[in-house]
Scaffold this motif. Structure first.
Motif, mmCIF file in Angstrom:
data_model
loop_
_atom_site.group_PDB
_atom_site.id
_atom_site.type_symbol
_atom_site.label_atom_id
_atom_site.label_comp_id
_atom_site.label_asym_id
_atom_site.label_seq_id
_atom_site.Cartn_x
_atom_site.Cartn_y
_atom_site.Cartn_z
ATOM 1 N N PHE A 248 0.777 -1.266 -4.838
ATOM 2 C CA PHE A 248 1.635 -0.121 -5.113
ATOM 3 C C PHE A 248 0.974 0.711 -6.213
ATOM 4 O O PHE A 248 0.615 0.183 -7.268
ATOM 5 N N LYS A 249 0.825 2.006 -5.975
ATOM 6 C CA LYS A 249 0.126 2.898 -6.891
ATOM 7 C C LYS A 249 1.108 3.938 -7.426
ATOM 8 O O LYS A 249 1.811 4.592 -6.658
ATOM 9 N N ASP B 137 0.814 -1.217 0.000
ATOM 10 C CA ASP B 137 0.000 0.000 0.000
ATOM 11 C C ASP B 137 0.854 1.276 0.000
ATOM 12 O O ASP B 137 0.706 2.140 0.857
ATOM 13 N N TRP B 138 1.723 1.384 -0.998
ATOM 14 C CA TRP B 138 2.511 2.602 -1.178
ATOM 15 C C TRP B 138 1.951 3.392 -2.357
ATOM 16 O O TRP B 138 1.504 2.818 -3.361
ATOM 17 N N THR B 139 2.018 4.727 -2.264
ATOM 18 C CA THR B 139 1.606 5.603 -3.354
ATOM 19 C C THR B 139 2.787 6.461 -3.792
ATOM 20 O O THR B 139 3.411 7.140 -2.974
ATOM 21 N N TRP B 140 3.087 6.409 -5.081
ATOM 22 C CA TRP B 140 4.155 7.199 -5.685
ATOM 23 C C TRP B 140 3.490 8.229 -6.598
ATOM 24 O O TRP B 140 2.823 7.871 -7.566
ATOM 25 N N ALA C 106 -1.918 -3.574 -8.364
ATOM 26 C CA ALA C 106 -1.210 -2.315 -8.623
ATOM 27 C C ALA C 106 -2.070 -1.376 -9.465
ATOM 28 O O ALA C 106 -2.986 -1.803 -10.173
ATOM 29 N N GLU C 107 -1.745 -0.083 -9.382
ATOM 30 C CA GLU C 107 -2.382 0.916 -10.229
ATOM 31 C C GLU C 107 -1.294 1.789 -10.852
ATOM 32 O O GLU C 107 -0.361 2.216 -10.162
#
Length: 250
Positions: free
Chosen positions: A108-109, A86-89, A140-141
């Motif tokens: 991971f987004k 659940d990380w957002t970049w 993922a997105e």
């Protein structure tokens, strides 16, 4: 912060949760093939080998330039219980890191980032992977990103954006731009419904993108062609409100 001149080491090891890594410049990290193999340098690395938990982290508005023989990142979950997830970049600019992000971790987004001449020693900048002893990069997105001249062979029509290993599920990707060397260099393996394939994004200063000048020229195909992600964030790399109509890129 500005981090520069390291040789063979990670810039960041993020082994904690609900953290923000923002507004940093990481530049001119160097290494060798041997150093890379032994010390495994990354912009960011995270893992759960010793019981660490790293969830719900945000990586935004960082400027990453010239990481020679280092990776964008390496993310594994040896515990295989989603301890890294659940990380957002968002709104990051990556210029010239030699190697990819290995993503064995779920959810991971990647939103509104720029990948410019990245992964010159490998294929795709973003690799979503799976292994029984590292976990799987499911769910993922990847939205509103720009991939320009990426991959070891940036003229290749089959590399230079993202890839998913067999068995990776629930991927959501759209509204990204991909181009190889030169205008109208499309990629045969890229097939997003709303993606842009082979169009020059028209950066204001494409040869020298820098933290103070990373915008788009008038007439850019990235202008007003992204999807609205305001439920997640509302500002861009320059901390300007994006409004209701979104551009692709940082």
């Amino acid at each position: 912060c500005v981090w520069t001149g390291s040789s063979g080491w990670d810039a960041i090891r993020l082994l904690c949760s609900s953290s923000l890594v923002a507004d940093n410049i990481v530049t001119n990290f160097t290494g060798s093939v041997d150093t890379y193999a032994v010390e495994h340098g990354d912009f960011i690395q995270s893992f759960s080998d010793n019981g660490e938990v790293a969830t719900n982290n945000i990586i935004e508005r960082n400027f990453i330039n010239n990481l020679h023989y280092l990776q964008i990142g390496n993310f594994t979950d040896i515990a295989t219980n989603n301890s890294v997830s659940d990380w957002t970049w968002r709104n990051n600019i990556f210029i010239g890191p030699s190697m990819q992000a290995n993503i064995y971790t779920p959810r991971f987004k990647w939103y509104n980032n720029v990948f410019y001449r990245c992964t010159t020693n490998t294929g795709h900048p973003l690799l979503f992977k799976g292994a029984a002893d590292r976990n799987y990069g499911h769910n993922a997105e990847v939205y509103n990103n720009i991939f320009v001249e990426c991959g070891a062979n940036s003229a290749s029509t089959s590399q230079g954006w993202y890839s998913f290993e067999a068995g990776i599920t629930n991927m959501s990707t759209n509204f990204n731009l991909v181009i190889g060397i030169g205008a109208v260099t499309s990629k045969t393996g890229f097939g997003e419904i709303n993606g842009i394939n082979g169009s020059d994004p028209l950066f204001i200063s494409a040869g020298s993108i820098n933290p103070s000048d990373s915008g788009l020229m008038a007439g850019s195909p990235c202008t007003a062609t992204g999807t609205n992600l305001s439920s997640s964030f509302t500002i861009d790399f320059a901390k300007i409100e994006r409004g209701s109509v979104w551009d692709i890129g940082a």
